[in-house]
Motif scaffolding. Structure first.
Motif: not given
Length: 119
Positions: A1-3, A5
């Motif tokens: 999820m953090q990648f 963006p």
């Protein structure tokens, strides 16, 4: 999820590169348009110019060696040739009007034609 963006920015990156090239290599940094139509016209002009620079080496054998070069390298080489042609044309025009020496004028014209330029 953090990648996510970063993945989304991957779509934006070509736009950033294009914008940088327009400002830096095409010298369009001083053009300011505010209307939607003006922006569309500027984008169309930029795209037409870019396409012409990419296609010209495939259409004209004189520019064949630039097929594998970047558009910026080709634009620089092309602008140098244009400057030379303008210099020769202005020089010959001034010689014609001030000296009226046929021998000198013909010699300069032969030099320009020998280099592959047309007056």
């Amino acid at each position: 999820m953090q990648f996510i963006p970063l993945m989304l920015y991957a779509f934006r990156w070509p736009i950033e590169v294009s914008y940088y090239e327009q400002k830096t290599f095409w010298s369009l940094c001083s053009y300011m348009v505010r209307s939607r139509k003006g922006i569309e016209m500027l984008v169309n002009l930029i795209n037409i110019s870019y396409c012409a620079m990419k296609l010209l080496p495939y259409q004209d054998k004189a520019f064949y060696k630039y097929q594998t070069e970047s558009v910026q390298e080709f634009r620089f080489a092309l602008s140098e040739q244009i400057r030379q042609q303008v210099f020769y044309a202005i020089f010959v025009e001034k010689v014609e009007t001030s000296i009226k020496s046929n021998a000198l004028i013909n010699a300069l014209k032969r030099l320009v034609q020998k280099q592959g330029h047309h007056l």
